[in-house]
Design a protein around this motif. Structure first.
Motif, PDB file in Angstrom:
ATOM      1  N   THR A 170       0.863  -1.181   0.000  1.00  0.00           N
ATOM      2  CA  THR A 170       0.000   0.000   0.000  1.00  0.00           C
ATOM      3  C   THR A 170       0.897   1.228   0.000  1.00  0.00           C
ATOM      4  O   THR A 170       1.731   1.389   0.885  1.00  0.00           O
ATOM      5  CB  THR A 170      -0.905  -0.010   1.242  1.00  0.00           C
ATOM      6  N   LEU A 171       0.753   2.061  -1.017  1.00  0.00           N
ATOM      7  CA  LEU A 171       1.643   3.227  -1.129  1.00  0.00           C
ATOM      8  C   LEU A 171       1.056   4.452  -0.442  1.00  0.00           C
ATOM      9  O   LEU A 171       1.776   5.255   0.130  1.00  0.00           O
ATOM     10  CB  LEU A 171       1.949   3.534  -2.597  1.00  0.00           C
ATOM     11  N   ASN A 172      -0.232   4.644  -0.572  1.00  0.00           N
ATOM     12  CA  ASN A 172      -0.933   5.630   0.250  1.00  0.00           C
ATOM     13  C   ASN A 172      -2.375   5.179   0.337  1.00  0.00           C
ATOM     14  O   ASN A 172      -2.730   4.123  -0.187  1.00  0.00           O
ATOM     15  CB  ASN A 172      -0.746   7.063  -0.280  1.00  0.00           C
ATOM     16  N   GLU A 173      -3.223   5.964   0.966  1.00  0.00           N
ATOM     17  CA  GLU A 173      -4.559   5.451   1.276  1.00  0.00           C
ATOM     18  C   GLU A 173      -5.352   5.019   0.038  1.00  0.00           C
ATOM     19  O   GLU A 173      -6.264   4.214   0.137  1.00  0.00           O
ATOM     20  CB  GLU A 173      -5.348   6.473   2.092  1.00  0.00           C
ATOM     21  N   GLN A 174      -4.994   5.554  -1.148  1.00  0.00           N
ATOM     22  CA  GLN A 174      -5.756   5.196  -2.343  1.00  0.00           C
ATOM     23  C   GLN A 174      -4.934   4.427  -3.361  1.00  0.00           C
ATOM     24  O   GLN A 174      -5.470   3.978  -4.368  1.00  0.00           O
ATOM     25  CB  GLN A 174      -6.229   6.465  -3.047  1.00  0.00           C
ATOM     26  N   VAL A 175      -3.649   4.360  -3.143  1.00  0.00           N
ATOM     27  CA  VAL A 175      -2.786   3.823  -4.189  1.00  0.00           C
ATOM     28  C   VAL A 175      -2.079   2.553  -3.726  1.00  0.00           C
ATOM     29  O   VAL A 175      -1.484   2.521  -2.650  1.00  0.00           O
ATOM     30  CB  VAL A 175      -1.755   4.872  -4.663  1.00  0.00           C
ATOM     31  N   LYS A 176      -2.175   1.505  -4.553  1.00  0.00           N
ATOM     32  CA  LYS A 176      -1.556   0.227  -4.203  1.00  0.00           C
ATOM     33  C   LYS A 176      -0.641  -0.239  -5.327  1.00  0.00           C
ATOM     34  O   LYS A 176      -0.823   0.120  -6.486  1.00  0.00           O
ATOM     35  CB  LYS A 176      -2.640  -0.809  -3.929  1.00  0.00           C
ATOM     36  N   LEU A 177       0.311  -1.045  -4.934  1.00  0.00           N
ATOM     37  CA  LEU A 177       1.245  -1.619  -5.893  1.00  0.00           C
ATOM     38  C   LEU A 177       1.075  -3.129  -5.858  1.00  0.00           C
ATOM     39  O   LEU A 177       0.889  -3.703  -4.799  1.00  0.00           O
ATOM     40  CB  LEU A 177       2.669  -1.217  -5.497  1.00  0.00           C
TER      41      LEU A 177
END
Ligand SMILES: Cc1cc2nc3c(=O)[nH]c(=O)nc-3n(C[C@H](O)[C@H](O)[C@H](O)COP(=O)(O)OP(=O)(O)OC[C@H]3O[C@@H](n4cnc5c(N)ncnc54)[C@H](O)[C@@H]3O)c2cc1C
Ligand SMILES: Cc1cc2nc3c(=O)[nH]c(=O)nc-3n(C[C@H](O)[C@H](O)[C@H](O)COP(=O)(O)OP(=O)(O)OC[C@H]3O[C@@H](n4cnc5c(N)ncnc54)[C@H](O)[C@@H]3O)c2cc1C
Ligand code: SF4
Ligand code: FES
Lengths: 463, 276
Positions: B9-16
């Motif tokens: 999880t890179l930030n609350e809305q962005v995932k890798l």
């Protein structure tokens, strides 16, 4: 004594008013009694003119005779000797221009309903669960097929029957080509197409989906992987636009986008399926082929109040099958003939609001032999709409050609082949179907797949 | 089936996610994308190839949860598999020769899409300035990775919460005015941001590449849904792009086309959240 009934035995259909609002199959198929009655209309001609009209040479009188005797499975087997997709062909082939056009009964009365009989015995056999043809990949030869439309499927089946180890590579997530993404459910149920494909898999044919060839693998890769021959059956997927102002407004679709959203992605079942399709109220479909009829009838089924076909010639010149034109009319599609769009009109927000058309008249015949439409000066007028589907034709997809510089093609994109064998400019590589001819028909694509399979087999087994 | 080997999880809305896809990994290049379907009834959505490892046979994607499909994708875990994963699609980025100095501009999630291009230019020996803009400091992405492939990194936030308030266009303008001679600008992010970056660089005559994120279905040039007008001509973002000359793109039309499915999209999104 044959049955001398003048007209084809009628096939039951869903009521136009009802079917115009659902995606279930329009034509319901013969009962056994109807099929036998119709089969008895065949004269069993010695010279069999009908067979010459069939691009894959189905032994038509023979299979019809078997139906007349109640031997429906045997009739199906008879067809399957030359045609691996009878349930499909029985539904979508332009029989009136092929076998039925040459039928002797057609001289005075209506021809024998060859297509309906083909469909009957295929449906009968599939329902009864016939054994698939078996193949053991015993030949020790590998062939690759690019594209899983009717051309690729037929080529694969014919090679597999001879013991070739066949792998089909398909760009989409599901095989079938236009049979799956283009022709709608109400004309060709997808479960049926899948059954025909499953029987290929049962024969040992491998199908790899999600493989955009030319991107993930190219011809050299395939050769390296041990495929001795390769068949390109990538179809004609590239949509043409009219190049008139307003074509990029929201609500203007290529027929491919419109039909793919609905058929392949099951947009009509949204939100059970995730792909949305907008339910427009007033839709115009530009074009006069099967694709245009399908798009118009889909728009109607999505709940449109008014659907127009806009075609620049008259009905006689329309390339669509007669049956589809009739069905579309019965369902309430309005035909605006001898009209050509000049501009698509839109709102500030970029949504379609209408279309400006010009009236046409027919002049002298052109290269295609059809009378050329000529615009009538000053006859423009506007039609109010909220969507336009452009169904004016497709050309071969450029991906393979871009990835394969040695592959010789025409300026319009079609692959250049030897007509008899389908051989391309690259040794061991064959092609056929819409990728060679441009948009044509299922049966012609199948014929090309068969011819190539024969040549590929010869190539692989010659010393 | 395409297995998820790693999720972050890179930030609350962005995932890798790192996905097992050996054949695609072998052919992938910077600037290309994949199309995936999460499940049998799913939509086909395009995502940029954010990184690839031919030896391991994996493709990395980074995505922002904006609607039904990306949210659903975000619920999958390591060890789960995707239904379909197609690629590599689109033309690989093609950089003009003789580039000495480039500015890579990322807007929000666009930063993840721009990252492989920064990496590629850096590998080619180009001097790279990365400028990435976010709404606030909690949304900042790939800062460490950008430092690894850039000679200079500028991170801006709309609200100034990281101490550097402003838009990427302000930062870019600053750099140019203070004498940086960029031969190339790559801008990736929301259409409106790419539009303003392109307007700015046009004044200075700096070649600018943007990445068009049109709505796509097949990604192979078949549906025509992804069409964009470039220099007055209709192009298909999936096969002619996704990269185009920013000075030639009709951004206003692109913005209108992107909103085409707003209504059903938000309906699907609400239905999905309701199920959660
Ligand atoms: C809406 C519509 C209605 C029609 N109605 C009729 C009808 O009633 N009767 C009739 O006879 N004909 C009809 N046709 C025409 C008929 O469907 C086609 O002529 C026929 O399907 C052509 O077969 P094909 O195998 O050459 O190509 P296609 O069926 O187009 O199949 C090509 C396949 O190749 C795949 N492919 C393309 N590029 C690649 C690549 N690079 N790598 C891997 N795979 C690739 C495609 O995804 C596709 O699955 C209709 C066509 C349409 C669009
Ligand atoms: C070539 C390409 C590369 C892309 N790479 C990435 C990536 O690396 N990471 C990432 O997070 N996203 C990327 N996108 C955008 C991504 O495809 C969309 O976010 C996704 O399709 C949204 O699907 P959804 O069902 O979750 O949301 P939806 O409910 O379909 O859409 C929600 C909102 O997102 C916007 N949207 C919808 N479709 C797209 C689209 N195709 N492109 C941009 N915005 C869209 C619309 O404004 C919409 O209202 C890329 C798009 C393209 C065309
Ligand atoms: S031409 Fe007509 S009547 Fe003669 S064999 Fe063929 S189908 Fe029967
Ligand atoms: S996504 Fe269909 S043509 Fe580009």
């Amino acid at each position: 004594m044959p049955n001398m009934q003048k007209e084809k035995t009628k096939m039951p259909e869903q009521e136009p008013k009802v079917r115009a609002r659902n995606f279930e199959e329009v034509a319901l198929g013969y009962t056994e009694e109807m099929a036998i009655n119709e089969a008895n209309r065949c004269l069993q001609c010695k010279h069999q003119p009908c067979v010459k009209g069939c691009p894959v040479m189905i032994q038509i009188p023979d299979f019809i005779a078997l139906i007349a005797q109640g031997k429906h499975i045997e009739a199906y087997e008879k067809i399957r000797e030359t045609n691996g997709l009878p349930a499909i062909c029985g539904r979508v082939c332009p029989q009136e221009e092929q076998c039925e056009m040459l039928c002797v009964r057609g001289i005075k009365d209506e021809p024998v309903a060859i297509g309906r009989l083909e469909r009957y015995c295929a449906d009968y056999a599939i329902a009864a669960g016939v054994e698939p043809l078996t193949c053991k990949c015993t030949l020790g030869k590998k062939a690759a097929i690019i594209g899983s439309g009717p051309a690729g499927l037929t080529c694969a089946a014919d090679l597999a029957k001879e013991g070739v180890d066949v792998t089909i590579f398909e760009a989409f997530h599901t095989p079938g080509g236009v049979l799956k993404y283009g022709i709608p459910e109400f004309r060709l149920p997808k479960s049926l197409v899948q059954k025909e494909i499953d029987s290929l898999v049962d024969m040992g044919v491998k199908i790899e989906t999600n493989m955009v060839m030319g991107k993930i693998l190219d011809i050299d890769d395939l050769k390296e992987m041990g495929f001795e021959t390769i068949f390109i059956g990538t179809g004609a997927g590239l949509p043409s636009f009219m190049n008139i102002p307003g074509e990029n407004y929201n609500g203007v679709y290529s027929s491919n986008e419109f039909l793919t959203r609905i058929n392949l992605m099951k947009g009509y079942k949204y939100p059970e399926y995730d792909t949305p399709v907008i339910r427009h109220k007033k839709v115009a479909v530009v074009g006069g082929g099967n694709v245009a009829m399908d798009a118009a009838r889909c728009a109607m089924r999505l709940g449109a109040e008014q659907v127009y076909i806009i075609y620049r010639r008259s009905e006689t010149e329309m390339p669509a099958r007669n049956e589809e034109i009739e069905h579309a009319k019965e369902e309430g599609i309005e035909f605006n003939l001898l009209m050509n769009p000049v501009e698509i009109l839109g709102s500030e927000q970029g949504d379609v609001t209408g279309i400006r058309v010009i009236r046409m008249e027919l002049g002298e015949p052109d290269a295609s032999g059809r009378r050329r439409p000529v615009p009538i000066k000053g006859s423009e007028f506007d039609i109010e709409l909220d969507a336009v589907v452009v169904a004016i034709g497709q050309s071969p997809n450029p991906l393979m050609r871009e990835a394969t510089p040695d592959l010789k093609t025409h300026s319009w994109g079609g692959i250049i082949v030897d007509e008899e064998t389908g051989a391309t400019s690259i040794e061991g590589v064959y092609a056929g179907g819409d990728s060679v001819s441009g948009a044509a028909t299922v049966i012609l694509a199948m014929g090309a797949g068969k011819a190539a399979a024969k040549a590929m087999l010869e190539y692989m087994t010659k010393e | 089936m395409y297995k998820i080997l790693r999720k972050q999880t890179l930030n609350e809305q962005v995932k890798l996610m790192e996905i097992e896809a050996p054949l695609i990994a072998k052919k992938a290049k910077a600037g290309q994308f994949i199309i995936l379907r999460v499940h049998e009834n799913g939509e086909r959505i395009p995502l940029t190839i954010s990184d690839y490892d031919a030896a391991k046979g994996t493709i990395t994607i980074i995505f922002q949860e904006v609607g039904k499909t990306t949210m659903l994708l975000g619920t999958l875990e390591e060890g789960d598999s995707l239904q379909d994963f197609v690629g590599p699609l689109g033309k690989a980025s093609h950089f003009p020769e003789d580039i000495k100095k480039a500015a890579i501009i990322g807007g929000g999630l666009g930063t993840a899409i721009a990252y492989p291009q920064a990496k590629e230019l850096h590998r080619l020996g180009v001097e790279v300035t990365s400028i990435a803009g976010f709404r606030n400091k909690d949304l900042v992405l790939l800062e460490k990775e950008l430092h690894e492939v850039s000679d200079k990194v500028i991170i801006t936030t709309d609200d100034g919460s990281n101490g550097n308030k402003g838009f990427v266009t302000d930062a870019l303008k600053n750099e140019i005015e203070s004498g940086e001679n960029f031969d190339l600008v790559i801008a990736i992010g929301p259409l409106i941001m790419m539009k303003f970056v392109s307007q700015l660089t046009k004044q200075y005559g700096i070649k600018t590449i943007v990445s068009m994120n049109s709505i796509m279905i097949d990604g192979t040039g078949m549906c025509g849904g992804c069409r964009v007008t470039v220099a007055g001509e209709t192009k298909f973002a999936c096969v002619d792009g996704p990269d185009f000359d920013g000075h030639e793109v009709d951004f206003d039309q692109a913005m209108r086309r992107q909103g085409m499915y707003k209504e059903p999209e938000s309906e699907a999104c609400n239905l999905f959240k309701g199920v959660e």
